[in-house]
Design a protein around this motif. Sequence first.
Motif, PDB file in Angstrom:
ATOM      1  N   ASN A 192       1.349  -1.103   0.233  1.00  0.00           N
ATOM      2  CA  ASN A 192       0.081   0.101  -0.090  1.00  0.00           C
ATOM      3  C   ASN A 192       1.099   1.172   0.010  1.00  0.00           C
ATOM      4  N   GLU A 193       0.751   2.356  -0.761  1.00  0.00           N
ATOM      5  CA  GLU A 193       1.364   3.192  -1.110  1.00  0.00           C
ATOM      6  C   GLU A 193       0.628   4.733  -0.031  1.00  0.00           C
ATOM      7  N   TYR A 194       1.674   4.915   0.716  1.00  0.00           N
ATOM      8  CA  TYR A 194       1.072   6.841   1.635  1.00  0.00           C
ATOM      9  C   TYR A 194       1.130   7.524   1.076  1.00  0.00           C
ATOM     10  N   GLY A 195       2.398   7.579  -0.341  1.00  0.00           N
ATOM     11  CA  GLY A 195       2.534   8.892  -0.411  1.00  0.00           C
ATOM     12  C   GLY A 195       4.190   9.175   0.305  1.00  0.00           C
ATOM     13  N   ARG A 196       4.449  10.111  -1.164  1.00  0.00           N
ATOM     14  CA  ARG A 196       6.096  10.624  -0.383  1.00  0.00           C
ATOM     15  C   ARG A 196       7.287  10.002  -0.430  1.00  0.00           C
ATOM     16  N   GLY A 197       6.841   8.614  -0.920  1.00  0.00           N
ATOM     17  CA  GLY A 197       8.137   7.660  -0.718  1.00  0.00           C
ATOM     18  C   GLY A 197       7.817   6.198  -0.080  1.00  0.00           C
ATOM     19  N   PRO A 215      -0.332   9.531  10.819  1.00  0.00           N
ATOM     20  CA  PRO A 215      -1.477   9.656  10.066  1.00  0.00           C
ATOM     21  C   PRO A 215      -2.258   7.993  10.198  1.00  0.00           C
ATOM     22  N   TYR A 216      -1.804   7.359   9.843  1.00  0.00           N
ATOM     23  CA  TYR A 216      -2.647   5.875   9.253  1.00  0.00           C
ATOM     24  C   TYR A 216      -3.219   5.362  11.196  1.00  0.00           C
ATOM     25  N   ASP A 217      -3.334   5.884  11.824  1.00  0.00           N
ATOM     26  CA  ASP A 217      -3.248   5.967  13.218  1.00  0.00           C
ATOM     27  C   ASP A 217      -3.138   4.647  13.880  1.00  0.00           C
ATOM     28  N   GLN A 218      -1.491   4.293  13.589  1.00  0.00           N
ATOM     29  CA  GLN A 218      -0.722   3.335  14.711  1.00  0.00           C
ATOM     30  C   GLN A 218      -0.542   4.375  15.227  1.00  0.00           C
ATOM     31  N   ILE A 219       0.176   3.692  16.578  1.00  0.00           N
ATOM     32  CA  ILE A 219       0.711   4.580  17.034  1.00  0.00           C
ATOM     33  C   ILE A 219       2.243   4.228  18.064  1.00  0.00           C
ATOM     34  N   VAL A 220       2.961   4.854  17.678  1.00  0.00           N
ATOM     35  CA  VAL A 220       4.183   4.296  17.904  1.00  0.00           C
ATOM     36  C   VAL A 220       5.468   5.071  18.646  1.00  0.00           C
ATOM     37  N   SER A 221       6.367   4.210  18.981  1.00  0.00           N
ATOM     38  CA  SER A 221       7.653   4.897  19.622  1.00  0.00           C
ATOM     39  C   SER A 221       8.521   4.054  18.901  1.00  0.00           C
ATOM     40  N   ARG A 222       9.452   5.303  18.502  1.00  0.00           N
ATOM     41  CA  ARG A 222      11.094   4.553  17.566  1.00  0.00           C
ATOM     42  C   ARG A 222      12.474   5.365  18.562  1.00  0.00           C
ATOM     43  N   PHE A 223      13.072   3.828  19.214  1.00  0.00           N
ATOM     44  CA  PHE A 223      15.231   4.203  19.510  1.00  0.00           C
ATOM     45  C   PHE A 223      15.535   3.670  19.083  1.00  0.00           C
ATOM     46  N   LEU A 224      17.166   3.447  18.678  1.00  0.00           N
ATOM     47  CA  LEU A 224      17.820   3.468  18.528  1.00  0.00           C
ATOM     48  C   LEU A 224      18.917   2.135  19.031  1.00  0.00           C
ATOM     49  N   SER A 225      18.694   1.169  18.314  1.00  0.00           N
ATOM     50  CA  SER A 225      19.755   0.214  18.895  1.00  0.00           C
ATOM     51  C   SER A 225      21.371   0.612  19.585  1.00  0.00           C
ATOM     52  N   PRO A 226      21.504   0.270  20.225  1.00  0.00           N
ATOM     53  CA  PRO A 226      23.046   1.281  20.914  1.00  0.00           C
ATOM     54  C   PRO A 226      24.239   0.772  19.893  1.00  0.00           C
ATOM     55  N   GLU A 227      23.679   0.281  19.104  1.00  0.00           N
ATOM     56  CA  GLU A 227      25.207   0.114  18.090  1.00  0.00           C
ATOM     57  C   GLU A 227      24.981   0.957  17.167  1.00  0.00           C
TER      58      GLU A 227
END
Length: 105
Positions: free
Chosen positions: A17-22, A93-105
């Motif tokens: 599914n394409e949501y625009g802007r790539g 915008p598509y109703d998913q609630i997320v948190s994002r983090f980077l792994s230590p490396e």
Amino acid sequence: MSSTRKLYAEDLEIKFNEYGRGYMHAQNVEGSKGFAIWPLSLSAEDCFGTKIWSLDIPKPQVWLEFEVEDIKKASEEMKRKGYKLLLDSFEEPYDQIVSRFLSPE
């Protein structure tokens, strides 16, 4: 068409599914609940509000998503364990609630 899009959408025949802007998302990949491709500029805009990735944070090469029952509780647990969240309980915008983090490396 980008070479990444050609690889996944055409050569591997993943239906996105394409949501625009790539941003492209698929939920029909066997063994996973979701598979997405998005440009680094869109990821940067989502995390930092600018199309340029922050120079003091390593650029991500891949990401994994985990579905959890309580995103706020899971996010607090990650912070308690010392991980810096790039996004904390953000509603897409598509109703998913997320948190994002980077792994230590």
